[in-house]
Design a protein around this motif. Structure first.
Motif, PDB file in Angstrom:
ATOM      1  N   ILE A 209      22.704 -57.850  12.981  1.00  0.00           N
ATOM      2  CA  ILE A 209      23.039 -56.922  11.883  1.00  0.00           C
ATOM      3  C   ILE A 209      23.811 -55.746  12.476  1.00  0.00           C
ATOM      4  O   ILE A 209      23.278 -55.021  13.313  1.00  0.00           O
ATOM      5  CB  ILE A 209      21.751 -56.413  11.180  1.00  0.00           C
ATOM      6  CG1 ILE A 209      20.949 -57.616  10.679  1.00  0.00           C
ATOM      7  CG2 ILE A 209      22.078 -55.457  10.051  1.00  0.00           C
ATOM      8  CD1 ILE A 209      19.539 -57.275  10.270  1.00  0.00           C
ATOM      9  N   ARG A 210      25.057 -55.591  12.014  1.00  0.00           N
ATOM     10  CA  ARG A 210      25.903 -54.541  12.606  1.00  0.00           C
ATOM     11  C   ARG A 210      26.255 -53.480  11.574  1.00  0.00           C
ATOM     12  O   ARG A 210      26.553 -53.808  10.440  1.00  0.00           O
ATOM     13  CB  ARG A 210      27.255 -55.119  13.016  1.00  0.00           C
ATOM     14  CG  ARG A 210      27.288 -56.038  14.171  1.00  0.00           C
ATOM     15  CD  ARG A 210      28.769 -56.362  14.355  1.00  0.00           C
ATOM     16  NE  ARG A 210      29.045 -57.099  15.558  1.00  0.00           N
ATOM     17  CZ  ARG A 210      29.110 -58.402  15.610  1.00  0.00           C
ATOM     18  NH1 ARG A 210      28.900 -59.122  14.524  1.00  0.00           N
ATOM     19  NH2 ARG A 210      29.408 -59.013  16.736  1.00  0.00           N
ATOM     20  N   THR A 211      26.249 -52.230  11.989  1.00  0.00           N
ATOM     21  CA  THR A 211      26.865 -51.174  11.175  1.00  0.00           C
ATOM     22  C   THR A 211      28.140 -50.795  11.914  1.00  0.00           C
ATOM     23  O   THR A 211      28.061 -50.254  13.028  1.00  0.00           O
ATOM     24  CB  THR A 211      25.957 -49.916  11.095  1.00  0.00           C
ATOM     25  OG1 THR A 211      24.641 -50.349  10.820  1.00  0.00           O
ATOM     26  CG2 THR A 211      26.442 -48.942  10.060  1.00  0.00           C
ATOM     27  N   PRO A 212      29.321 -51.138  11.348  1.00  0.00           N
ATOM     28  CA  PRO A 212      30.550 -50.910  12.133  1.00  0.00           C
ATOM     29  C   PRO A 212      30.806 -49.434  12.412  1.00  0.00           C
ATOM     30  O   PRO A 212      30.525 -48.580  11.572  1.00  0.00           O
ATOM     31  CB  PRO A 212      31.654 -51.507  11.259  1.00  0.00           C
ATOM     32  CG  PRO A 212      31.017 -51.999  10.027  1.00  0.00           C
ATOM     33  CD  PRO A 212      29.579 -51.655  10.004  1.00  0.00           C
ATOM     34  N   LYS A 249      19.690 -55.358  15.781  1.00  0.00           N
ATOM     35  CA  LYS A 249      20.459 -54.419  14.945  1.00  0.00           C
ATOM     36  C   LYS A 249      21.310 -53.543  15.829  1.00  0.00           C
ATOM     37  O   LYS A 249      20.822 -52.979  16.814  1.00  0.00           O
ATOM     38  CB  LYS A 249      19.488 -53.511  14.173  1.00  0.00           C
ATOM     39  CG  LYS A 249      18.997 -54.096  12.897  1.00  0.00           C
ATOM     40  CD  LYS A 249      18.292 -52.996  12.104  1.00  0.00           C
ATOM     41  CE  LYS A 249      17.445 -53.630  11.023  1.00  0.00           C
ATOM     42  NZ  LYS A 249      16.356 -52.773  10.597  1.00  0.00           N
ATOM     43  N   GLY A 251      23.612 -50.239  15.703  1.00  0.00           N
ATOM     44  CA  GLY A 251      23.985 -49.087  14.867  1.00  0.00           C
ATOM     45  C   GLY A 251      24.656 -48.008  15.692  1.00  0.00           C
ATOM     46  O   GLY A 251      24.942 -48.206  16.873  1.00  0.00           O
ATOM     47  N   HIS A 252      24.899 -46.890  15.068  1.00  0.00           N
ATOM     48  CA  HIS A 252      25.500 -45.776  15.815  1.00  0.00           C
ATOM     49  C   HIS A 252      25.121 -44.446  15.191  1.00  0.00           C
ATOM     50  O   HIS A 252      24.664 -44.382  14.045  1.00  0.00           O
ATOM     51  CB  HIS A 252      27.026 -45.916  15.839  1.00  0.00           C
ATOM     52  CG  HIS A 252      27.640 -45.801  14.485  1.00  0.00           C
ATOM     53  ND1 HIS A 252      27.976 -46.880  13.712  1.00  0.00           N
ATOM     54  CD2 HIS A 252      27.938 -44.713  13.750  1.00  0.00           C
ATOM     55  CE1 HIS A 252      28.467 -46.469  12.575  1.00  0.00           C
ATOM     56  NE2 HIS A 252      28.453 -45.162  12.569  1.00  0.00           N
ATOM     57  N   ARG A 253      25.277 -43.401  16.002  1.00  0.00           N
ATOM     58  CA  ARG A 253      25.126 -42.025  15.518  1.00  0.00           C
ATOM     59  C   ARG A 253      26.288 -41.244  16.113  1.00  0.00           C
ATOM     60  O   ARG A 253      26.665 -41.471  17.263  1.00  0.00           O
ATOM     61  CB  ARG A 253      23.805 -41.414  16.014  1.00  0.00           C
ATOM     62  CG  ARG A 253      22.578 -41.980  15.299  1.00  0.00           C
ATOM     63  CD  ARG A 253      21.337 -41.143  15.555  1.00  0.00           C
ATOM     64  NE  ARG A 253      20.848 -41.305  16.899  1.00  0.00           N
ATOM     65  CZ  ARG A 253      19.620 -41.768  17.209  1.00  0.00           C
ATOM     66  NH1 ARG A 253      18.773 -42.128  16.257  1.00  0.00           N
ATOM     67  NH2 ARG A 253      19.252 -41.851  18.467  1.00  0.00           N
TER      68      ARG A 253
END
Ligand code: ADP
Length: 331
Positions: A209-212, A249, A251-253
């Motif tokens: 599951i990726r959040t681009p 997963k 993700g990024h910040r």
């Protein structure tokens, strides 16, 4: 003039007329003498000033330049008891203190290096001792074992422990030999994407599951070193999930200065009491682990100006965070 006054004036006048050439000569001589004496005086004063002020200041300047270039042997000759002499004395004292401080720092650094090397060697020796013990015992038993099943069991033990030793030495080499980073402007996701492509090939039990990340984000980094760091983190995550169906997963910040990339797995997570030891070299809870994977990953991320940490607040499973300084954005 006919009166007495007039006569005197005439005499004076005629006297001057008579002495005219000689007086002019005297005037020129006097002027020349004054000029010569003045020049001589100026030269003497100049020389004296140079001896008293300019030369000591030039010595001081040269010595300051040497100290600035880390040459703490520099000293200034003390030639007088005035303020300039005091300045030279104070400078020499300061240069000596700096030299002593630098020498003490060098000795402390050398001592710390030897201590760290000693600790590392002890830990490595400790890690190697176990498998070698098992190998030599199994080899001894193999000589006398007649049961074929027992022989197979002993051979397998020798094989497994040799593999452990091999892995340990490979990791140790990687830790000791990592090269200087070669930085280029890259998309921070690129090294992780590459590691995912390699390690997730054929792992059908894993859902990704990726959040681009926004396209424009860039970092100055060495993609190969970061790739190796992600390989270590992904290996841990996949081992934590095991053969059961699981999730990874990504993700990024983002903040103004940094980009953080998060890798969270659906494994059992990390017990609170193990968290402080996680990045210690040789800390492992696995039967055949080297305990160097996270140490290496952290060293590699730091070589790129970033940091690696565990985010204990994000779960379930373990969540590791690679933080890198942002470069200018891609247009
Ligand atoms: P190794 O994998 O050889 O044990 P590491 O330094 O990579 O060495 O990891 C140290 C320990 O940290 C592991 O043994 C494990 O207990 C824990 N660990 C690392 N990553 C994870 C993870 N994703 N989930 C659970 N535990 C982990």
């Amino acid at each position: 003039m006919s009166d007495s006054n007039g006569r005197v004036e005439a005499v004076l006048f005629s006297g001057l007329e008579h002495q005219g050439d000689g007086l002019l000569l005297n005037k020129v001589t006097l002027t020349l003498t004054i000029v010569c004496a003045g020049t001589l005086l100026a030269v003497i004063i100049g020389l004296l000033l140079s001896r008293i002020v300019a030369r000591p200041i030039a010595h001081l300047r040269d010595a300051v330049m040497k100290v600035a270039a880390q040459d703490f042997q520099a000293t200034v000759p003390i030639r007088s008891d005035d303020e300039i002499g005091d300045l030279a004395r104070a400078f020499n004292g300061m240069a000596l203190s700096l030299k002593q401080a630098r020498d003490a720092q060098k000795r402390a650094f050398q001592r710390d290096k030897m201590t760290a090397m000693g600790e590392m060697s002890m830990a490595l020796a400790h890690e190697i001792r176990n498998p070698i013990g098992v190998i030599s015992t199994a080899a001894g038993l193999l000589e006398t074992a007649s049961n074929p099943n027992r022989q197979d069991e002993l051979r397998e033990m020798i094989h497994d422990e040799s593999q452990t030793l091999n892995r340990l030495l490979k990791d140790f080499q990687q830790l000791a030999r990592h090269r200087q980073p070669e930085l280029s402007l890259i998309d921070p996701m690129q090294p992780l994407e590459k590691a995912i492509r390699v390690l997730l090939a054929g792992r059908d039990n894993i859902v990704l599951i990726r959040t681009p990340l926004p396209d424009r984000i860039r970092v100055w980094a060495d993609p190969d070193l970061l790739h190796q760091a992600w390989v270590n983190l992904l290996n841990n995550a996949l081992q934590a999930i095991g053969e059961q169906p699981g999730e990874l997963k990504i993700g990024h910040r983002l903040d103004g200065e940094n980009v953080e990339i998060l890798l969270q797995d659906s494994g059992p997570g990390i017990p609170l009491e193990e968290m402080p030891r996680l990045f210690e070299p040789f800390f492992t809870t696995k039967n055949h682990g080297s305990g160097l994977g996270l140490t290496i990953a952290s060293t590699l991320v730091e070589a790129n100006g970033g940091s690696l940490s565990l985010d204990p607040a994000t779960g379930p499973g373990a969540c590791f965070v690679v933080r890198l300084p942002r470069a200018g954005e891609a247009s």
